[in-house]
Design a protein around this motif. Structure first.
Motif, short mmCIF file in Angstrom:
data_model
loop_
_atom_site.label_atom_id
_atom_site.label_comp_id
_atom_site.label_asym_id
_atom_site.label_seq_id
_atom_site.Cartn_x
_atom_site.Cartn_y
_atom_site.Cartn_z
N GLY A 1 -25.46 -27.30 11.18
CA GLY A 1 -24.21 -27.59 11.87
C GLY A 1 -24.35 -27.60 13.37
O GLY A 1 -24.05 -28.60 14.04
N SER B 1 -12.01 -20.92 10.07
CA SER B 1 -12.97 -20.23 9.21
C SER B 1 -12.60 -18.76 9.05
O SER B 1 -12.68 -18.19 7.96
N ALA C 1 -19.56 -30.00 -2.92
CA ALA C 1 -19.63 -29.79 -1.47
C ALA C 1 -20.98 -29.23 -1.07
O ALA C 1 -21.60 -29.68 -0.09
N ALA D 1 -23.98 -30.98 1.01
CA ALA D 1 -24.32 -30.32 2.28
C ALA D 1 -25.82 -30.10 2.40
O ALA D 1 -26.38 -30.13 3.51
N LEU E 1 -17.07 -27.38 10.03
CA LEU E 1 -18.24 -27.55 9.17
C LEU E 1 -19.42 -26.70 9.65
O LEU E 1 -20.18 -26.16 8.83
N SER E 2 -19.55 -26.58 10.96
CA SER E 2 -20.64 -25.79 11.52
C SER E 2 -20.47 -24.30 11.25
O SER E 2 -21.43 -23.54 11.33
N THR F 1 -18.93 -23.05 8.36
CA THR F 1 -18.74 -22.77 6.94
C THR F 1 -20.06 -22.29 6.35
O THR F 1 -21.12 -22.48 6.94
N THR G 1 -21.97 -35.39 6.03
CA THR G 1 -21.03 -34.57 6.79
C THR G 1 -19.59 -34.84 6.35
O THR G 1 -18.80 -33.91 6.16
N THR H 1 -19.09 -33.60 2.66
CA THR H 1 -19.04 -32.14 2.62
C THR H 1 -17.71 -31.64 3.16
O THR H 1 -17.09 -30.75 2.58
N GLY H 2 -17.27 -32.22 4.29
CA GLY H 2 -16.01 -31.79 4.89
C GLY H 2 -14.84 -31.96 3.95
O GLY H 2 -14.02 -31.05 3.78
N TYR I 1 -15.32 -29.58 0.76
CA TYR I 1 -15.27 -28.18 1.14
C TYR I 1 -13.84 -27.76 1.46
O TYR I 1 -13.37 -26.70 1.03
N ASN J 1 -10.71 -36.57 8.47
CA ASN J 1 -12.05 -36.82 7.94
C ASN J 1 -12.38 -38.32 8.01
O ASN J 1 -11.49 -39.17 8.13
#
Length: 415
Positions: free
Chosen positions: A24, A51, A94, A98, A191-192, A194, A337, A340-341, A344, A388
């Motif tokens: 990330g 987060s 996810a 990732a 994302l960075s 998680t 990315t 995953t976003g 997730y 997204n």
């Protein structure tokens, strides 16, 4: 055979930090800075807050269902079999996708240092860590802790060395491209940050889970949030934000201003390599345990839940790493990315809906302030979700539809 509880507080926290501290920041930070300018710092703050808010919700869930294995189990204890199946399936997707940008990122950084081809290097990493995880969670836990300690020491060194070289002028204007890019980049910030939920998935293998799971979730989020925001601050201060556009190794570029090109490439290469190895190791844990849960409690083929005589889910470990290898070879960073976003965030939302005020049959009393945080987390997750990418959203929707088809085949088998 059931899992063995062999991870203590330090190992569990290291597992969570490893789940977060990876591709990330080293792959996505440059994208966020080029889009949002200096406001990328705020994007990472928003990501950290989201987060942390979701982390508090998971802490509440871990207290209500101590020792259970994460999102799938929380959903199974709260709602219908179909709901839990889809939650587990989306969560599984996810993490599988990732793994694409994590192992690809590792291969690319090794390639930049040695010239070795990126994809074979990524495959080699998967093979080595597969073998280590087959030896047991205790060994992989020790390895994880050693990686994280080395990683944090090196990152603190980079931050301290970079501060004297910061140009304050690079922070103005704070919103050069407007508000929307900053908000859009918050998805990258989120994302960075998680990956800490790997701790919840590993609950069945953590000692004194009722106490250690909440503590390790909170500690891992706080430690990495501080490190990431500090590093983005230094990156913005070292170069004008436009310099990061299209740069595949943004941290290398930033650190080169402090240590020179040769030393910075080696230093950052070491940092990134350690981080991505730790992240890949965490991903093996979360994906294999999630697949094990799906096969143990749904109509998935039962052989996927087989464990060895030392409590290792060896079949699911082999299967998920085969899938990770396929994802790596098909390499598409934009899809990884975005996909995953989407997945997730959807899995987070489904898990948050297991809490009050959405779930009126929750087994423990939850204070009003935490219920408000849960509602805000859902709303903020939805807000980030709508920003997204189109490609990632399409992938996510297709994955959900595949899950519905699989449920119609296997879910009914045990209904």
């Amino acid at each position: 055979m059931s899992f063995k509880r062999e991870l203590g507080l330090l190992s569990a926290t290291s597992l969570g930090i490893g789940g977060i501290l990876g591709a990330g920041i080293f792959v996505l930070s440059g994208v966020a800075i080029s889009e949002a300018g200096p406001a990328a710092i705020l994007s990472f703050v928003i990501g950290a807050l989201l987060s942390l808010m979701i982390g508090f919700s998971y802490i509440t869930l871990s207290k209500a269902f101590p020792g259970e294995g994460g999102a799938y189990y929380y959903a199974a204890k709260s709602y219908s079999h179909r709901y839990s199946f889809l939650t587990g399936w989306i969560y599984f997707g996810a993490w599988i996708i990732a793994s694409g940008y994590v192992t690809l990122g590792f291969g690319e950084y090794v390639h930049s240092m040695t010239g070795l081809p990126a994809i074979p290097v990524g495959v080699a990493l998967i093979v080595v860590l597969t073998g280590m995880n087959l030896l047991g969670v205790k060994i992989s836990g020790w390895f994880q802790t050693a990686l994280i300690v080395a990683e944090l020491v090196l990152l603190v060194l980079v931050f301290g060395a970079g501060l004297p070289h910061i140009n304050i002028g690079n922070f103005h204007p704070i919103l050069p491209n407007g508000l929307h890019p900053m908000l859009s980049a918050s998805l990258l910030g989120f994302l960075s940050l998680t990956g800490w939920d790997v701790i919840a998935v590993a609950s069945k293998e953590i000692k004194n889970a009722n106490k250690n799971v909440p503590l390790s979730i909170f500690a891992s989020i706080m430690v990495v949030s501080v490190v990431y925001i500090a590093l983005v601050f230094v990156m913005v201060g070292l170069y004008p934000y436009q310099s990061y556009t299209g740069n595949a190794a943004p941290v290398v570029m930033a650190v080169s201003k402090v240590f020179g090109n040769h030393i910075s490439t080696i230093l950052v290469g070491c940092i990134v390599s350690i981080a991505l190895v730790a992240t890949t190791n965490s991903f093996i844990m979360v994906t294999s345990r999630t697949l094990h849960a799906l096969s143990s409690n749904t109509g998935f083929p039962r052989f996927l839940s087989w464990t060895s005589n030392i409590g290792v889910p060896w079949v699911s470990i082999l299967v998920v790493n085969l899938l990770k290898t396929i994802v790596l070879i098909l390499g598409n960073l934009g899809l990884y990315t975005g996909g995953t976003g989407f997945l997730y965030l959807v899995s987070f939302i489904l898990t948050l809906l297991c809490l009050p005020p959405f779930n009126r049959s929750f087994p423990i009393r939850v204070k009003r302030i935490y219920q408000i945080l849960t509602v805000l987390s859902v709303l903020l997750s939805l807000f980030v979700l709508v920003n997204n990418t189109k490609e990632g959203t399409i992938y996510g929707v297709l994955w959900v539809l595949i899950g519905l088809v699989l449920y119609s085949i296997w879910g009914k088998a045990i209904s």
